[in-house]
Each structure stands twice: as structure tokens, then as C-alpha cells.
Design a protein around this motif. Structure first.
Motif, PDB file in Angstrom:
ATOM      1  N   GLY A 146      -2.186   1.017  -4.658  1.00  0.00           N
ATOM      2  CA  GLY A 146      -1.908  -0.273  -4.043  1.00  0.00           C
ATOM      3  C   GLY A 146      -1.704  -1.377  -5.065  1.00  0.00           C
ATOM      4  N   SER A 174      -7.031   3.790   0.969  1.00  0.00           N
ATOM      5  CA  SER A 174      -5.894   2.874   1.130  1.00  0.00           C
ATOM      6  C   SER A 174      -5.590   2.076  -0.126  1.00  0.00           C
ATOM      7  CB  SER A 174      -6.151   1.915   2.307  1.00  0.00           C
ATOM      8  OG  SER A 174      -7.328   1.158   2.081  1.00  0.00           O
ATOM      9  N   ARG A 224      -6.597   0.054  -6.344  1.00  0.00           N
ATOM     10  CA  ARG A 224      -5.583  -1.003  -6.204  1.00  0.00           C
ATOM     11  C   ARG A 224      -5.504  -1.796  -7.505  1.00  0.00           C
ATOM     12  NH1 ARG A 224      -2.982  -3.023  -1.725  1.00  0.00           N
ATOM     13  NH2 ARG A 224      -4.290  -1.731  -0.384  1.00  0.00           N
ATOM     14  N   SER A 263       0.835  -1.199   0.000  1.00  0.00           N
ATOM     15  CA  SER A 263       0.000   0.000   0.000  1.00  0.00           C
ATOM     16  C   SER A 263       0.871   1.250   0.000  1.00  0.00           C
ATOM     17  CB  SER A 263      -0.904   0.012   1.232  1.00  0.00           C
ATOM     18  OG  SER A 263      -1.520   1.267   1.410  1.00  0.00           O
TER      19      SER A 263
END
Length: 413
Positions: free
Chosen positions: A292, A288, A314, A257
């Protein structure tokens, strides 16, 4: 002398790049008779080019109508002429989910005008008179702040004589290698049995090893950022700036991350202003997923429309220093490996993937529909879509569920 095509006819509204249609197109008893999509992008962009992708794969050209403006009668006349049918057997409808999704904070307080397209499905059904209706959208369609749209749709369909079932599904439970939660509405005309994905999967379960990123994309050949693999024009990712590449390289492989950028003064220099503000506010879980990396042995995160940049989620490869390619995200989104996305901009190709109903799931819905229409209960060897990450042998007997079924049967005897 030509013989009459006796396959059940399908009309797909908001057809996009063909994710929902493909599942029915791959079913031997269905014919995609007509599709409709305005292929609108954001106001600053001219077109999504999704109708080109649809035609390249499905074989028919979607009609380019604005379904917010066209009357139900005009639509009926257009698609009936296009598909050569009296009434379609199945109506597919996947209105835009942008106004419902929880990822946009304003959707908790503002009712997006596009949300009214959900109610229009009942207007179209009133004139098209399909035997089965399938609608897919974000889970907030039936759970969010503006679930009134789905409630009104259900009410109108009931008034038209349909039985309706609405439910939120975690699609990884149906074999998609991605954590994706979606609302699916099934409506059937009077006299037909109401069956759902729950019925299809009753007594079956997915091998958890088959829904990982590793299982889906590990064997694809390596490519660099911005490079196209010569054997597959869709195995290509976006080029990135030197700064973004440094940032990617500083994030640990296999699930890392952006928070790791703050482990040293050297890597902290690569953090964006938004990352710094989050750390200063002690909100390290804030966005987050941005920048990622995917984790090899987990399902992928939800693949969204704007998946063409590592800063949007992500979407970074677990190991290679780049954004996942169009092909990799398509496989994770349940497309067959043979699906073609070339012929449009790379950014639009990523949108075609992120916008789509996973064909791996729509094929299961097609078999649910054939079961509703009088066919036998399908087996995994039938409802598993070929050339995707899921194989029939990945569908296992759910022994616990079978034991419960036997107990219920014994109690009734």
C-alpha cells in the motif's frame, strides 16, 4: 583543572540505534553514561550493526552484552566502569517487543523466551539503584496474552520501593506523524513525584496538520528506487525488480491498496498468489497494508522492524513509485533530520529505524524525568525535539482542558 560534570547520568539497556538515548542526549541536563546492546539479528544474520549507528550519533560505544545471560552484578560493574558513576540517575530499558506484538499470530498463544527480559529490568534496577526507570514496549506488554511479565515487573519494582505507572499511548497524540500505539512504564524511587506524559501534555494538544505524511516528508527531493540523493546518504530506498515496480505503478497514488490490482484483467496479472487467495476467500482487508501507498494527509501507519520492502507493509511513497527512503521513514519515526544511518547495510538501516523508540517521544520523556527530579514543568519550546517534524508552534493550548481545570479549581476553592 577539569570541572565536575553535574549532569544527571543515564544508562540505556537494549539501546539499539539510539532512539531512546537521543531524547536524553539532546536534553542539556542529562549525560548518557553507558549503553548496552547485543545487536543480535535473526539467527541467519550476523549482526544488526546498531552499535555503530549509536556511537556515530551519541558519541559513546555501547557495551555488547547479552542481557539475558549476564548477571546483574556483572552488568553493574561494567557500566559503572564505563560511565564513571556510582548509580545512574535514569535507567532506560526497551526489551525486544517481537514476543509481544500482536502482528505475529503465535504471540497470542506462545510465550516467547525473550519476554523474560522484561523481568530482568527489575534485577538490574536492584543493583543499579536508579532514581527513575523508563521502559517502552508494544502495547501487548500490558494488555496482551502475556501481560504477566509486566505485572511481575511492577510487583518487583514496588518491592524495591518504586512507585510505578503503566499506560498505553497513541503517539500521534504527542506529535509523532505516525499511528503508533506503545506501552510506557515509568517508575520513580521513594520521595520523588510520579509524573508521566499525561502530565506533560495536560492543557496542550497537537495541531492535527503537523502529524501528516505531507507535513513530514513532502519537501524532500525526489529520488528513484535504488537511487541515493547526493546531499543525504540516508535519502535512499531499495531497488526493486521489474515485476514489483509494475505492481507499485498499478497501485493508485495517495493511499492506494493492492486491492486495486483487481480492477482490470491487465493489473490483476500483477497480483501475488497471497493476494489472489485473499480475494477468493472474500478477505480483501487481509494484509491490506501490503504494497500500500501512504496517504499524504494522514499520519503514517506503524513503522515496523522489517520496513525495507514494499511487500512488508504500507511503506510505498504516496506519489513516487518506490519504497519510502530510510530518511523519510526516519522522519516519520520521529528522528531528527541530522541523524546518521550510513555505514551499515541498507536493510539494517531500515531496521534501525523500525526498531527504535521515536526520539521525538524520548525527548519528551527526558523532560518528564527532569521535572520528576526537581526541575520546573517544561514548556513546548523545551520538550519539542529540534530538527524533527514537530515544531513548538504545532503544540496548541487545549482550551477545553483548561476550562475543565478551572472548573475543578473553582470547585475545590
Amino acid at each position: 583543572m577539569s570541572t565536575r560534570d553535574r549532569r544527571w547520568t543515564v544508562v540505556d539497556l537494549f539501546s539499539g540505534a539510539g532512539g531512546m538515548s537521543w531524547g536524553f542526549h539532546a536534553h542539556p541536563q542529562f549525560r548518557i553514561a553507558a549503553a548496552v546492546d547485543a545487536q543480535k539479528s535473526k539467527p541467519s544474520r550476523s549482526t544488526l550493526d546498531c552499535n555503530d549507528t549509536y556511537e556515530r550519533n551519541i558519541g559513546i560505544r555501547p557495551l555488547e552484552f547479552d542481557l539475558q545471560q549476564i548477571s546483574a552484578t556483572e552488568l553493574y560493574q561494567a557500566v559503572r566502569k564505563e560511565g564513571n558513576f556510582r548509580s545512574p540517575t535514569v535507567l532506560l530499558a526497551c526489551p525486544p517487543c517481537t514476543g509481544f506484538t500482536r502482528t505475529l499470530p503465535k504471540n497470542h498463544s506462545e510465550d516467547d523466551p525473550r519476554n523474560s527480559l522484561v523481568g530482568r529490568v527489575a534485577e538490574f534496577a536492584a543493583v543499579l539503584k536508579p532514581k527513575v526507570i523508563i521502559l517502552e514496549n508494544a502495547r501487548e506488554l500490558i494488555r496482551g496474552s502475556f501481560k504477566s511479565h509486566s505485572k511481575k515487573l511492577e510487583q518487583k519494582l514496588h518491592e524495591l520501593g518504586y512507585s510505578v505507572h503503566s499506560q498505553i499511548y497513541r503517539l500521534e497524540n504527542m506529535g509523532l506523524p505516525q499511528r503508533r500505539e506503545r506501552a510506557i512504564i515509568v517508575a520513580v524511587a521513594a520521595g520523588l513525584p510520579l509524573r508521566t506524559l499525561d502530565d506533560l501534555w495536560d492543557g496542550w494538544k497537537v495541531n492535527q496538520k503537523s502529524i501528516t505524511v505531507r507535513h513530514a516528508i513532502y519537501d524532500l527531493p525526489e529520488v528513484s528506487a535504488g537511487q541515493t540523493h547526493p546531499a543525504d546518504p540516508s535519502h535512499v530506498s531499495s531497488a526493486v525488480t521489474d515485476t514489483v515496480m509494475q505492481r507499485i505503478r498499478a497501485i493508485p497514488t495517495d493511499g492506494g491498496s493492492w486491492i486495486s490490482l483487481f480492477r482490470s484483467p491487465e493489473t490483476e496479472e500483477l497480483a501475488t498468489p497471497a493476494m489472489r487467495r485473499s480475494v477468493e476467500a472474500n478477505r480483501t482487508n487481509h494484509f491490506s497494508d501490503v504494497y500500500g501507498r501512504m496517504a499524504w494527509d494522514n499520519p503514517a501507519p506503524a513503522i515496523k522492524r522489517e520496513c525495507s520492502h514494499v511487500g512488508n507493509g504500507r511503506y510505498t511513497h504516496p506519489e513516487q513509485d518506490r519504497l519510502c527512503t530510510v530518511r523519510e521513514l526516519a522522519l516519520l519515526q520521529g528522528f531528527p533530520s541530522t541523524y546518521r544511518f550510513e555505514g551499515t547495510s541498507r536493510q539494517n538501516a531500515y531496521r534501525h529505524v523500525g526498531d527504535a523508540v521515536p526520539p521525538l517521544i524520548s525527548h519528551q520523556l527526558a523532560w518528564v524525568c527532569s521535572w520528576i527530579l526537581g526541575g520546573p514543568r517544561p514548556k513546548p519550546s523545551q520538550f519539542v525535539l529540534p530538527n524533527t517534524t514537530l515544531r513548538p508552534q504545532d503544540v496548541l493550548v487545549d482550551k477545553k482542558a483548561r476550562v475543565e481545570q478551572l472548573k475543578i479549581s473553582a470547585a475545590k476553592a
